[in-house]
Design an enzyme around this catalytic site. Structure first.
Site, PDB file in Angstrom:
ATOM      1  N   CYS A  93     -44.688  38.219 -32.230  1.00  0.00           N
ATOM      2  CA  CYS A  93     -45.291  37.090 -32.955  1.00  0.00           C
ATOM      3  C   CYS A  93     -44.800  35.724 -32.480  1.00  0.00           C
ATOM      4  CB  CYS A  93     -44.997  37.206 -34.447  1.00  0.00           C
ATOM      5  SG  CYS A  93     -45.554  38.742 -35.196  1.00  0.00           S
ATOM      6  N   HIS A 149     -44.568  31.071 -38.451  1.00  0.00           N
ATOM      7  CA  HIS A 149     -43.579  31.908 -37.755  1.00  0.00           C
ATOM      8  C   HIS A 149     -42.951  31.239 -36.527  1.00  0.00           C
ATOM      9  CE1 HIS A 149     -42.251  36.293 -36.721  1.00  0.00           C
ATOM     10  NE2 HIS A 149     -41.283  35.546 -37.228  1.00  0.00           N
TER      11      HIS A 149
END
Length: 526
Positions: A93, A149
């Site tokens: 991610c 993130h």
């Protein structure tokens, strides 16, 4: 673990579904007045840009790659646009998101190792100019909805401090789709839904995040005048990352899938597909569509343990095999010159930064030190891509290859280090690339494997620390050529070493107990 190799034909499916009707409530999120364009406004020559990033969607988990999951919207948008069939992202991610935002490799931002964790005092380094900052300089209204993130330990790391006019979404890597809570171990639990720089308690209606994020995106479209100012919308869905949660009505479509993980995952993809249908309807309704570039991308490969499939590619999310880094991706836009085509040129997630800034009539200064290329002509007109190679990564912390050594790397490279490099048709891997099996579709069914399947056993030699593949001829990474072509191996090891000389130190700080949400009103935050 042994798995059977089964040949599969990648099918192009065009499926029309009645279930994708527009829900009238999807665009009624905001009660603010809608600024619609009128015939007297001068239309903006700059295109609107909608970048849709989905989480953990496997290479096979789209209808046009032969999946049993029905994705009529994605199939249609891709079929009418340009399918990116030689498109790469990072295996996790944070790395993919960092490269999208900066146009730079991980070795140049210090994020070479793993992901940015909720408890770490770490974020995308502030000295890096971001894609929304460059588009804002070019006159864009910039909005982010969904999963960030990229760190939040101090206020300067937040999306609204990194170029976005507005932000609605989550700061962490994952969490509950309904309650928006996330635990990072015992006693480290908190709420993770933000509006701007504050917790979005007022906005939270316990909605499933795919629906909630889509409504918010549609509300942004409804309240912006597309003829007065170009818009950049970054829609980063939480779906289809674990935990596997989905409204029951989507599950009913996949009663025939006996594997519960796969069934839930398929239902999540269907919900996502319907959300993107509703988004594209809104782009047309509010006058954006004819001057919009839509980019669709997964952030990494699928995780078979959580229902994802990368078949027929090797490996999974978090690995440097093709299954971890070759992504589902396409561009859909009326502005494309050649529509209904496939782009087989090499494209990497770092390329979106220069491509989109140039499309948006922004400036690319030399001191940005970009690793990405402007690939618009390769995508839109089928011209050759300026990109000839990709540094997938060099992770100097991950040195788990017991047999790795300088000797195995011909004195040019320590093959204990986890690294991967693509040059032209060739791909080199060193160290431990990660889980390396092929996971065929029947893994997710209860059908007994009969003798009619091609009975080939695959061994992973744990003693190895270096591999070479011709990815064009062998995209499934079945034939290691490192012994046959040592001269190619040496050339690529020299290239790796050259890249490594430009690397900055790894940023991977220890856990900071002050990150505990109990010190921040029960909310994850700075």
């Amino acid at each position: 673990m042994f798995l059977l190799w089964v040949p599969v034909t990648l099918l192009l499916g065009f499926i029309v579904s009645q279930t994708c009707s527009v829900h009238p409530s999807w665009d009624t999120w905001s009660s603010e007045p809608r600024n619609r364009g009128n015939e007297f406004d001068n239309p903006s020559p700059q295109p609107h840009i909608v970048f849709i990033l989905v989480d953990d969607q496997g290479f096979r988990d789209v209808g046009y790659h032969g999946s049993e999951i029905k994705t009529p919207t994605l199939d249609r948008l891709a079929a009418q646009g340009v399918k990116l069939e030689n498109y790469y992202v990072q295996p996790l991610c944070s790395p993919s998101r960092s490269q999208l935002m900066t146009g730079r490799y991980q070795i140049h931002t210090g994020l070479q190792h793993s992901i940015i964790r909720a408890t770490q005092p770490n974020c995308l380094p502030l000295e890096n100019v971001t894609l929304p900052q460059k588009l804002k300089q070019a006159g864009y209204s910039t909005h982010m909805v969904g999963k960030w993130h990229l760190g939040f330990y101090k206020r300067g790391c937040l999306p609204t401090q990194r170029g976005f006019d507005t932000f609605f979404g989550s700061l962490l890597g994952s969490g509950d789709y309904y309650s928006h809570y996330k635990c990072e171990g015992a006693g480290m639990c908190g709420y993770d839904l933000y509006e701007g720089e504050e917790a979005a308690w007022e906005q939270d209606r316990g909605l499933y995040s795919t629906v909630m994020f889509t409504r918010k995106a549609i509300s942004i479209l409804a309240n912006h005048n597309p003829r007065r100012q170009p818009l950049f919308l970054y829609l980063a869905y939480q779906a289809v990352h674990s935990p596997l949660q989905v409204p029951a009505r989507y599950l009913e479509r996949y009663k025939g899938i006996p594997n519960l993980h796969r069934r839930k995952y398929a239902a999540m993809v269907s919900c996502l597909d319907e959300a993107i249908h509703n988004l594209t309807v809104a782009l047309k309704r509010y006058g954006y569509y004819d001057n919009t570039v839509i980019v669709y991308s997964s952030d990494n490969g699928g995780q078979p343990l959580a229902g994802g499939s990368n078949w027929p590619l090797r490996g999974s999310k978090a690995t440097y095999w093709e299954g971890g880094i070759r992504a589902v991706g396409f561009v859909h836009s009326p502005l494309l010159v050649n529509k209904g085509t496939k782009c087989r040129s090499l494209v990497h997630i770092t390329d979106w930064f220069p491509t989109l800034v140039t499309l948006g009539e922004g400036t690319l200064d030399e001191d940005l030190n970009l690793d990405g290329y402007d690939v618009w002509e390769a995508i839109s007109e089928g011209r050759p891509s300026p990109r000839q190679d990709i540094l997938h990564n060099i992770d100097p912390i991950y040195i788990k290859a017991k047999n790795g050594s300088w000797k195995a790397g011909y004195g040019l490279w320590n093959t204990a280090i986890r690294a991967a490099l693509r040059v032209g048709h060739w791909k080199l891997l060193t160290g431990v690339p990660g889980y390396s099996d092929w996971v065929p579709p029947q893994t997710f069914s209860n059908q007994r494997l009969t003798n009619r399947w091609h009975n080939e056993r695959v061994r992973w030699d744990r003693g190895k620390s270096i591999w070479l593949f011709n990815i064009t001829a062998d995209p499934y990474e079945r034939v290691d050529l490192s012994q046959r072509y040592p001269h190619i191996v040496k050339k690529m090891l020299i290239r790796l070493a050259q890249y490594n000389k430009t690397a900055v130190p790894v940023r991977y700080p220890a856990k900071d107990l002050r990150s505990n949400p109990q010190y921040n009103g029960g909310v994850w935050g700075p």
